[in-house]
Design an enzyme around this catalytic site. Sequence first.
Site, PDB file in Angstrom:
ATOM      1  N   HIS A 127       0.804  -1.043  -0.244  1.00  0.00           N
ATOM      2  CA  HIS A 127       0.051   0.149  -0.239  1.00  0.00           C
ATOM      3  C   HIS A 127       0.797   1.083  -0.106  1.00  0.00           C
ATOM      4  O   HIS A 127       1.683   1.487   0.884  1.00  0.00           O
ATOM      5  CB  HIS A 127      -0.944  -0.012   1.343  1.00  0.00           C
ATOM      6  CG  HIS A 127      -1.896   1.152   1.111  1.00  0.00           C
ATOM      7  ND1 HIS A 127      -2.140   1.946   2.169  1.00  0.00           N
ATOM      8  CD2 HIS A 127      -2.690   1.382   0.242  1.00  0.00           C
ATOM      9  CE1 HIS A 127      -3.332   3.004   1.826  1.00  0.00           C
ATOM     10  NE2 HIS A 127      -3.463   2.599   0.765  1.00  0.00           N
ATOM     11  N   GLU A 187      -0.124   5.170   0.145  1.00  0.00           N
ATOM     12  CA  GLU A 187      -0.924   6.297   0.361  1.00  0.00           C
ATOM     13  C   GLU A 187       0.075   7.517   0.171  1.00  0.00           C
ATOM     14  O   GLU A 187       1.109   7.536   0.939  1.00  0.00           O
ATOM     15  CB  GLU A 187      -1.418   6.341   1.767  1.00  0.00           C
ATOM     16  CG  GLU A 187      -2.261   7.751   1.968  1.00  0.00           C
ATOM     17  CD  GLU A 187      -3.501   8.059   0.686  1.00  0.00           C
ATOM     18  OE1 GLU A 187      -3.164   8.766  -0.016  1.00  0.00           O
ATOM     19  OE2 GLU A 187      -4.178   6.917   0.471  1.00  0.00           O
ATOM     20  N   HIS A 194      -6.443   3.664  -5.898  1.00  0.00           N
ATOM     21  CA  HIS A 194      -7.611   4.742  -5.300  1.00  0.00           C
ATOM     22  C   HIS A 194      -7.380   6.112  -5.431  1.00  0.00           C
ATOM     23  O   HIS A 194      -6.459   6.585  -5.631  1.00  0.00           O
ATOM     24  CB  HIS A 194      -7.707   4.329  -3.652  1.00  0.00           C
ATOM     25  CG  HIS A 194      -8.395   3.148  -3.581  1.00  0.00           C
ATOM     26  ND1 HIS A 194      -9.533   3.021  -2.627  1.00  0.00           N
ATOM     27  CD2 HIS A 194      -8.620   1.928  -4.255  1.00  0.00           C
ATOM     28  CE1 HIS A 194      -9.888   1.740  -2.484  1.00  0.00           C
ATOM     29  NE2 HIS A 194      -9.280   0.998  -3.376  1.00  0.00           N
ATOM     30  N   GLU A 195      -8.555   6.869  -5.414  1.00  0.00           N
ATOM     31  CA  GLU A 195      -8.688   8.359  -5.882  1.00  0.00           C
ATOM     32  C   GLU A 195      -7.970   8.471  -7.263  1.00  0.00           C
ATOM     33  O   GLU A 195      -7.074   9.057  -7.260  1.00  0.00           O
ATOM     34  CB  GLU A 195      -7.767   9.034  -4.763  1.00  0.00           C
ATOM     35  CG  GLU A 195      -8.553   9.193  -3.461  1.00  0.00           C
ATOM     36  CD  GLU A 195      -8.076   7.975  -2.618  1.00  0.00           C
ATOM     37  OE1 GLU A 195      -8.880   7.332  -1.840  1.00  0.00           O
ATOM     38  OE2 GLU A 195      -6.870   7.498  -2.706  1.00  0.00           O
ATOM     39  N   GLU A 200     -10.785   2.739  -7.748  1.00  0.00           N
ATOM     40  CA  GLU A 200     -11.839   3.154  -6.901  1.00  0.00           C
ATOM     41  C   GLU A 200     -12.798   4.227  -7.539  1.00  0.00           C
ATOM     42  O   GLU A 200     -13.530   3.940  -8.477  1.00  0.00           O
ATOM     43  CB  GLU A 200     -11.462   3.844  -5.564  1.00  0.00           C
ATOM     44  CG  GLU A 200     -12.344   4.004  -4.388  1.00  0.00           C
ATOM     45  CD  GLU A 200     -11.835   4.817  -3.285  1.00  0.00           C
ATOM     46  OE1 GLU A 200     -12.321   4.631  -2.059  1.00  0.00           O
ATOM     47  OE2 GLU A 200     -10.916   5.610  -3.442  1.00  0.00           O
ATOM     48  N   GLU A 211     -16.657   2.486   2.524  1.00  0.00           N
ATOM     49  CA  GLU A 211     -16.272   2.959   3.742  1.00  0.00           C
ATOM     50  C   GLU A 211     -17.425   4.038   4.177  1.00  0.00           C
ATOM     51  O   GLU A 211     -17.505   4.590   5.444  1.00  0.00           O
ATOM     52  CB  GLU A 211     -14.806   3.714   3.768  1.00  0.00           C
ATOM     53  CG  GLU A 211     -14.873   4.758   2.826  1.00  0.00           C
ATOM     54  CD  GLU A 211     -14.895   4.166   1.123  1.00  0.00           C
ATOM     55  OE1 GLU A 211     -14.215   5.200   0.252  1.00  0.00           O
ATOM     56  OE2 GLU A 211     -14.909   3.126   0.847  1.00  0.00           O
TER      57      GLU A 211
END
Length: 664
Positions: A376, A378, A446-447, A465, A471
């Site tokens: 991951h 981020e 994601h994003e 995503e 969520e």
Amino acid sequence: MNTTFFKLIMSFSFLVGAASLCNAAEHVTSPDGRIEVTVGVESGRPYYSLYYMKTPVITDSHLGFQLDQEVLGKNMRIVDTHTATKDETWHQLWGEDEYVRNHYNELSVDFQEKSGRQRKMIAVFRVYNDGLGFRLLINRLEKNERYCIQDELTEMALAHDAKAWSIPSNRTEYFEGIYTADLLSKKDTVCTPLTIAFEDSLYLAIHEAALTDYASLNLTPRSQGKGVCLLTALTPWQNGVKVYCEDETATPWRTIILGRNAGELMTSRLMLNLNEPSQYENTSWIEPGRYIGIWWSIHKKQNTWEMGPNHGATTENVKRYIDFAARHGFNGVLAEGWNPGWGQGEQICYLKPYPDFHIEDVCRYALSKGVRFIGHTETWGNAKLLEAQMDSAFAWFQRLGIRVVKTGYVGHLFDGKELAKSQYGIRHYRKVIETAAKYQIMIDNHEPAMPTGLQRTLPNLMTQEGVRGQEYNAWDRRGGNPPSHTVTLPFTRCLAGPTDFTPAIFNFSEVVKGTHPHSTLAKQLAEFVVIYSPLQMAADAIENYEGQPALTFIETCPTTWSKTLVPHAEIGQYVTVARKERGGDNWFVGSMTNEEARQLSLSLDFLDADKKYRAVIYEDGPHADFEHNPMPMTIRQEVVNSQTTLQLKLARSGGAAIRIERMR
């Protein structure tokens, strides 16, 4: 004959011919003849129109660009045309269908300015039986010339107003909005896909394909006579420029899918066909699959991303998840928050773990169990930081046996200045995907920018995503996602490509009052089939799966398919999707409804004739209700064949999930 007179006749004939070419409209139809596109020039302006079964859908709509201070798209004439036809079937490495037919008729029209610099613009139209894609190309103006597109002037002038589903482009971060329905004429600028109920038996989905070095598409509706004209609104750089160009430039394909019902929009593969084939020679390392992870427990405030007393990504905790994955047939375990960068003031680093997480030990343990740890990264919007570290990080991940990395970009602007769906962001996303491929790593983004079918060209781009996901059912103080949300997404966001929605929540307890999945347990199972992702996460904490019979459906449900059908489809109301597994004879079905309870008749005529099957049906139990009693679920078996019709009784915001196994 007098020589001078002959020359005058020939000159006049040439001028008449040239004038005819300038003013003549060119036509191209779909292979089945139902769709017709006309391309021409009117008062010096290039235009196109679209008819379906002789009925006008898009009336004369102009094409062109605002380049720096000049418009390319006026005072033009047609100087050449080309036609082509293609009919091929290609194999999809993973996806909703194993084989995809690519059958179209193509018309390419060369426009040139009549005076001045006499610049050229080429319009290419590919017309399929289920819609069309078209793109504009700007020919090289001068060698190595750099220029800017200040605006793309492409129009889509719909013949009349119509109901449409969309999210706004200016008020929704990361595309995480609720799709709402209204007349086009009442909408502000919207993101694509834009889904339109044009007439009773004609639905449209407008989007784009093959977005690689350009700005993302938005559309601004403007009333125009009896119709509505959709104006192109590209996502800008901070300084207002839409696209920086050098030499020849091509827009992404502008796509219009046409279906006689909403289900036909879901089964179109037009967007994939408009992307280039895979650029990788070796794809043996690209594998779909199911995974679990330390994720929902963080959103439910039971664990934390940052290191502390309730840290989720500890060595011990991740090993518990690995053990569970090995017992229940999951091939991956995700843990968010394993690296520095989550706590207050911490500097992000993808090359070392928190002290309580021994990543080498975890990865070895996972591999010994037949499971892989999922990485991951981020960024908090710091795209340059990821670009600086990703070669080293991806090489390290590869040595550890990590095959999947989930990337994240929480933060409204990339590097504090640029929108993620601008050309700046599009360039970054592609750089990450291609770099990951060098190290045989698959990406769950994601994003993201809205997907445009690039997974055909770069098949390690597995899922994205770009959706208001599960969520929100954990902490959104407005109450989470409404019951209609997941029966709207298949006809809107999911048309853009694989969607990491994170389904299969089994525990409906609340942290924020009134916030929990607004569905029944059976509907959570149905989401696992309906909302497609080749990397599908069973999103709940493992404690909530222990001893739960519903888990057996997920344990056997594939994430890549040989064939997909849509027996029931009503946008925002209900949907049923049937998918056949690859390399086998079994089918899986997901059916779900909005806040209205209903009964659907499901014909199993898609099964092989003269074969017997056993249907294992997971359905809403007596008195199941998403608000007051979401958990009741019954599991029953029935011998079925292609003549069988199943009656599905769906509770309010309920569902059914069916595994249909061929009997030997």
